[in-house]
Design a protein around this motif. Sequence first.
Motif, mmCIF file in Angstrom:
data_model
loop_
_atom_site.group_PDB
_atom_site.id
_atom_site.type_symbol
_atom_site.label_atom_id
_atom_site.label_comp_id
_atom_site.label_asym_id
_atom_site.label_seq_id
_atom_site.Cartn_x
_atom_site.Cartn_y
_atom_site.Cartn_z
ATOM 1 N N SER A 25 1.065 -13.396 4.898
ATOM 2 C CA SER A 25 2.455 -12.995 4.666
ATOM 3 C C SER A 25 2.702 -11.614 5.264
ATOM 4 N N ASP A 26 3.834 -11.010 4.934
ATOM 5 C CA ASP A 26 4.135 -9.666 5.408
ATOM 6 C C ASP A 26 3.407 -8.637 4.533
ATOM 7 N N HIS A 27 3.584 -7.365 4.841
ATOM 8 C CA HIS A 27 2.940 -6.306 4.056
ATOM 9 C C HIS A 27 3.824 -5.073 4.077
ATOM 10 N N VAL A 28 3.946 -4.438 2.915
ATOM 11 C CA VAL A 28 4.782 -3.245 2.774
ATOM 12 C C VAL A 28 3.903 -2.010 2.612
ATOM 13 N N PHE A 29 4.222 -0.980 3.388
ATOM 14 C CA PHE A 29 3.565 0.316 3.270
ATOM 15 C C PHE A 29 4.633 1.369 2.981
ATOM 16 N N THR A 30 4.235 2.433 2.309
ATOM 17 C CA THR A 30 5.091 3.605 2.235
ATOM 18 C C THR A 30 4.411 4.741 2.992
ATOM 19 N N CYS A 31 5.232 5.570 3.609
ATOM 20 C CA CYS A 31 4.712 6.755 4.300
ATOM 21 C C CYS A 31 5.903 7.635 4.650
ATOM 22 N N ASN A 59 0.846 -1.202 0.000
ATOM 23 C CA ASN A 59 0.000 0.000 0.000
ATOM 24 C C ASN A 59 0.871 1.237 0.000
ATOM 25 N N ASP A 60 0.592 2.143 -0.938
ATOM 26 C CA ASP A 60 1.299 3.415 -0.995
ATOM 27 C C ASP A 60 0.507 4.455 -0.199
ATOM 28 N N ALA A 61 1.233 5.287 0.539
ATOM 29 C CA ALA A 61 0.573 6.281 1.392
ATOM 30 C C ALA A 61 -0.305 7.240 0.594
ATOM 31 N N ASP A 62 0.041 7.467 -0.675
ATOM 32 C CA ASP A 62 -0.759 8.383 -1.493
ATOM 33 C C ASP A 62 -2.202 7.908 -1.641
ATOM 34 N N GLU A 63 -2.425 6.594 -1.506
ATOM 35 C CA GLU A 63 -3.784 6.049 -1.615
ATOM 36 C C GLU A 63 -4.703 6.605 -0.530
ATOM 37 N N HIS A 108 2.927 13.465 -10.992
ATOM 38 C CA HIS A 108 2.714 13.304 -9.551
ATOM 39 C C HIS A 108 2.303 14.646 -8.973
ATOM 40 N N PHE A 109 1.380 14.601 -7.993
ATOM 41 C CA PHE A 109 0.820 15.847 -7.458
ATOM 42 C C PHE A 109 1.798 16.620 -6.575
ATOM 43 N N PHE A 110 2.870 15.980 -6.093
ATOM 44 C CA PHE A 110 3.777 16.652 -5.161
ATOM 45 C C PHE A 110 4.590 17.725 -5.880
ATOM 46 N N ASN A 111 4.551 18.949 -5.343
ATOM 47 C CA ASN A 111 5.307 20.062 -5.900
ATOM 48 C C ASN A 111 6.761 19.991 -5.409
ATOM 49 N N PRO A 112 7.737 19.900 -6.322
ATOM 50 C CA PRO A 112 9.148 19.795 -5.911
ATOM 51 C C PRO A 112 9.610 20.929 -4.992
ATOM 52 N N ASN A 113 8.917 22.069 -5.051
ATOM 53 C CA ASN A 113 9.288 23.201 -4.202
ATOM 54 C C ASN A 113 9.048 22.912 -2.717
ATOM 55 N N LEU A 114 8.327 21.828 -2.423
ATOM 56 C CA LEU A 114 8.052 21.469 -1.028
ATOM 57 C C LEU A 114 9.184 20.665 -0.376
ATOM 58 N N LEU A 115 10.229 20.362 -1.131
ATOM 59 C CA LEU A 115 11.309 19.536 -0.573
ATOM 60 C C LEU A 115 11.939 20.177 0.658
ATOM 61 N N ASP A 116 12.213 21.479 0.598
ATOM 62 C CA ASP A 116 12.831 22.153 1.747
ATOM 63 C C ASP A 116 11.960 22.015 2.993
ATOM 64 N N SER A 117 10.641 22.140 2.813
ATOM 65 C CA SER A 117 9.717 22.006 3.936
ATOM 66 C C SER A 117 9.779 20.598 4.515
ATOM 67 N N GLN A 118 9.838 19.607 3.648
ATOM 68 C CA GLN A 118 9.896 18.222 4.127
ATOM 69 C C GLN A 118 11.211 17.940 4.861
#
Length: 210
Positions: free
Chosen positions: A114-120, A67-71, A162-172
Amino acid sequence: MTNTDNNNNNNNNNNNNNNLNDEIKNKLEKQQNQKDQKLIIVIMGVSGCGKTTIGKAIASSLGCGFNDADEFHSEENKEKMRLGIPLNDDDRKPWLSSINKRMIEFLNNENEVSDHVFTCSALKSIYRDQLSNNINKDNLLFILLQGTKQLISERLQNRKDHFFNPNLLDSQLSTLELPTQSELSNHHYAFIDISNSVDGIVDEIFNYLK
């Protein structure tokens, strides 16, 4: 009916009840053992570090769910990020709650063995607390993908659709909190350098899982 017959019937009923109780107990123990053996792998880090790519590769290698967190993001959250507006704690709270709910569903579902992979991104300590709420320490592994700002920025600039604006990298990057000593004691963590190839990163993660 004689007293002997009554006693025999009572004994049979007791035996049936005991057998039923044993069956229920064995089933519950089996379910608990399955739950204890399950592992949730959370691939975390700032946007652009490769969470989805690595997460899918790990899930594919393990033959498990993903499961990807974007979902779990609301359309409002996606629109804010598209416009370059950083998400705040209130924006992220229902998102994290939804991911945690899915994690617990996985652990409680005896058909998912089984196991399960998530991103977040899981940038803050309080976010990781929300993700791990009501989850046993040994059922959860956080894998933090780390890289230089230059490398991550280059990846974001090259990412399409992808909806993520690259300008948000500094904030992250400024929001990211490395795990504290307390967190390292309460949760399992692995730290992975993303300058390696995807195959190299996957191999490194599998070495940690052994």
